[in-house]
Design a protein around this motif. Sequence first.
Motif, PDB file in Angstrom:
ATOM      1  N   ASN A   1       6.024   2.964   1.574  1.00  0.00           N
ATOM      2  CA  ASN A   1       4.880   2.182   1.304  1.00  0.00           C
ATOM      3  C   ASN A   1       4.971   1.118   2.359  1.00  0.00           C
ATOM      4  O   ASN A   1       5.642   1.188   3.301  1.00  0.00           O
ATOM      5  CB  ASN A   1       4.543   1.590  -0.115  1.00  0.00           C
ATOM      6  CG  ASN A   1       5.942   0.625  -0.333  1.00  0.00           C
ATOM      7  OD1 ASN A   1       6.796   0.180   0.550  1.00  0.00           O
ATOM      8  ND2 ASN A   1       6.217   0.508  -1.655  1.00  0.00           N
ATOM      9  N   GLY A   2       3.898   0.389   2.347  1.00  0.00           N
ATOM     10  CA  GLY A   2       3.745  -0.742   3.543  1.00  0.00           C
ATOM     11  C   GLY A   2       2.706  -1.639   3.185  1.00  0.00           C
ATOM     12  O   GLY A   2       2.185  -1.819   1.918  1.00  0.00           O
TER      13      GLY A   2
ATOM     14  N   TYR B   1       4.597   0.177   7.944  1.00  0.00           N
ATOM     15  CA  TYR B   1       5.205   0.800   6.722  1.00  0.00           C
ATOM     16  C   TYR B   1       6.845   0.405   6.657  1.00  0.00           C
ATOM     17  O   TYR B   1       7.244   0.368   7.787  1.00  0.00           O
ATOM     18  CB  TYR B   1       5.027   2.350   6.614  1.00  0.00           C
ATOM     19  CG  TYR B   1       5.411   3.122   7.828  1.00  0.00           C
ATOM     20  CD1 TYR B   1       6.557   3.392   7.882  1.00  0.00           C
ATOM     21  CD2 TYR B   1       4.054   3.454   8.696  1.00  0.00           C
ATOM     22  CE1 TYR B   1       6.995   4.481   9.361  1.00  0.00           C
ATOM     23  CE2 TYR B   1       4.558   4.123   9.776  1.00  0.00           C
ATOM     24  CZ  TYR B   1       5.884   4.590  10.120  1.00  0.00           C
ATOM     25  OH  TYR B   1       5.847   5.272  11.363  1.00  0.00           O
ATOM     26  N   ASN B   2       7.385   0.558   5.656  1.00  0.00           N
ATOM     27  CA  ASN B   2       8.704   0.300   5.337  1.00  0.00           C
ATOM     28  C   ASN B   2       9.232   1.761   5.300  1.00  0.00           C
ATOM     29  O   ASN B   2       8.641   2.648   5.627  1.00  0.00           O
ATOM     30  CB  ASN B   2       8.978  -0.405   4.083  1.00  0.00           C
ATOM     31  CG  ASN B   2       8.272  -1.530   3.790  1.00  0.00           C
ATOM     32  OD1 ASN B   2       8.431  -2.597   4.661  1.00  0.00           O
ATOM     33  ND2 ASN B   2       7.264  -1.839   2.694  1.00  0.00           N
ATOM     34  N   ASN B   3      10.955   1.796   5.123  1.00  0.00           N
ATOM     35  CA  ASN B   3      11.705   2.863   5.036  1.00  0.00           C
ATOM     36  C   ASN B   3      11.278   3.949   6.190  1.00  0.00           C
ATOM     37  O   ASN B   3      11.233   5.074   6.025  1.00  0.00           O
ATOM     38  CB  ASN B   3      11.251   3.825   3.968  1.00  0.00           C
ATOM     39  CG  ASN B   3      11.113   2.465   2.646  1.00  0.00           C
ATOM     40  OD1 ASN B   3      12.058   1.712   2.485  1.00  0.00           O
ATOM     41  ND2 ASN B   3      10.144   2.726   1.332  1.00  0.00           N
TER      42      ASN B   3
ATOM     43  N   TYR C   1       0.916  -1.273  -0.023  1.00  0.00           N
ATOM     44  CA  TYR C   1      -0.097  -0.078   0.045  1.00  0.00           C
ATOM     45  C   TYR C   1       0.925   1.229   0.038  1.00  0.00           C
ATOM     46  O   TYR C   1       1.756   1.325   0.676  1.00  0.00           O
ATOM     47  CB  TYR C   1      -0.887   0.032   1.130  1.00  0.00           C
ATOM     48  CG  TYR C   1      -1.636   1.271   1.465  1.00  0.00           C
ATOM     49  CD1 TYR C   1      -2.733   1.600   0.470  1.00  0.00           C
ATOM     50  CD2 TYR C   1      -1.342   2.339   2.487  1.00  0.00           C
ATOM     51  CE1 TYR C   1      -3.462   2.623   0.503  1.00  0.00           C
ATOM     52  CE2 TYR C   1      -1.946   3.298   2.701  1.00  0.00           C
ATOM     53  CZ  TYR C   1      -3.111   3.637   1.734  1.00  0.00           C
ATOM     54  OH  TYR C   1      -4.080   4.826   1.869  1.00  0.00           O
ATOM     55  N   ASN C   2       0.636   2.259  -0.745  1.00  0.00           N
ATOM     56  CA  ASN C   2       1.250   3.374  -0.805  1.00  0.00           C
ATOM     57  C   ASN C   2       0.246   4.498  -0.806  1.00  0.00           C
ATOM     58  O   ASN C   2      -0.427   4.733  -1.614  1.00  0.00           O
ATOM     59  CB  ASN C   2       2.106   3.556  -2.410  1.00  0.00           C
ATOM     60  CG  ASN C   2       2.927   4.599  -2.325  1.00  0.00           C
ATOM     61  OD1 ASN C   2       2.598   5.665  -2.013  1.00  0.00           O
ATOM     62  ND2 ASN C   2       4.063   4.522  -2.877  1.00  0.00           N
ATOM     63  N   PRO C   3       0.350   5.301   0.520  1.00  0.00           N
ATOM     64  CA  PRO C   3      -0.285   6.375   0.423  1.00  0.00           C
ATOM     65  C   PRO C   3      -0.267   7.651  -0.124  1.00  0.00           C
ATOM     66  O   PRO C   3      -0.751   8.886   0.198  1.00  0.00           O
ATOM     67  CB  PRO C   3      -0.202   6.847   2.122  1.00  0.00           C
ATOM     68  CG  PRO C   3       1.154   6.312   2.269  1.00  0.00           C
ATOM     69  CD  PRO C   3       1.369   5.034   1.454  1.00  0.00           C
ATOM     70  N   GLY C   4       0.630   7.530  -1.446  1.00  0.00           N
ATOM     71  CA  GLY C   4       0.949   8.731  -1.925  1.00  0.00           C
ATOM     72  C   GLY C   4       2.223   9.435  -1.849  1.00  0.00           C
ATOM     73  O   GLY C   4       2.155  10.695  -1.898  1.00  0.00           O
TER      74      GLY C   4
END
Length: 321
Positions: free
Chosen positions: A216-217, A235-237, A209-212
């Motif tokens: 992402n995560g 989430y990652n990163n 999933y990427n919230p924009g």
Amino acid sequence: MKRLPIFLFYVMVCVLSMHAYKKVSIDIKVNGQNRNMVVFTPNVISKNMPLMIVTHGMNQSPEYQYDADKFYNIIDTEKFIVAYLRSDGNTWDIGGTKDQNFVIQTIDEMYSKYEINKNRIYWSGFSMGSMLIYHCIADMQDKIAAFAPTSGIQFSEQPWTKCKKPVNLIHCHAYGDDVFGYEQYGIHNYVENMAKVNGNTTPVVTKGYNPGSWYNGDKEVWTGTNGGVVELFSYNNGGHWPMDGNAKEIWNFCKQFSLQTLDEEYKEVYEKAQSLIIDWKATPDMASTTYYKNLQKALDTYAPEKMETDAQKNHQTDTAH
């Protein structure tokens, strides 16, 4: 008149847009003690705006928190107010009611100053500020429409055993958190237990999933059979710090919820208008005004019993198909 270079014009627009809000420091007394908060409001303030309360992490401050989560970037377009509370010293009271009372007093203060919508109050926190949320959640369900803890849990408590009704909650947590380790503290199970309050243990899962934003995560959403929604965004990163990328995700989740349904809010507004008509009718000067006549006409036209609900409208549409 000379034209501004395009680059300079762009810089000026960016600078102006960055300051499309107002910031003020507010002191209040809570149980006889001076407490402080930093409040961000949209550039244009109107009545009935939602309120987001934010509690920062241990050994941190409102200044650190708002520099990191950057809620101020969206308040002017989304039209809500943010109050960053300042802890008394370096920690929050995660075992008693001292800071719970601070939150309650903040709500009253914001209503007094800005006439916020008391049905649409939300509470986000980071690290120990999230521990405070989980500590208070069961006692604050009648005042907070949705909760948004990030990067922290109250590991010495099981708040899901105390909740009196379904809860609306979004929890954001980095897989790489090195303070509240994702696996070490059982973050997923903790949030899943909150979802069980709502009567559902099967989430809708969105991998990648990427919230924009740049990270992402995985997003999991439990929609309760008894009402209430719980979301976990893992989430990652990221690590153990407030994420500005989470601000919009948190707001998009929270803004769905109100302590009252639209139907209940509509009836409340209608009853207030009825009360006003009764008061005006007793005053001949007011009863003869256009305001009185227009309001009376509106009450006759838009009486709750005459209004079609969304459910009825959707049913008719389904039947037509």
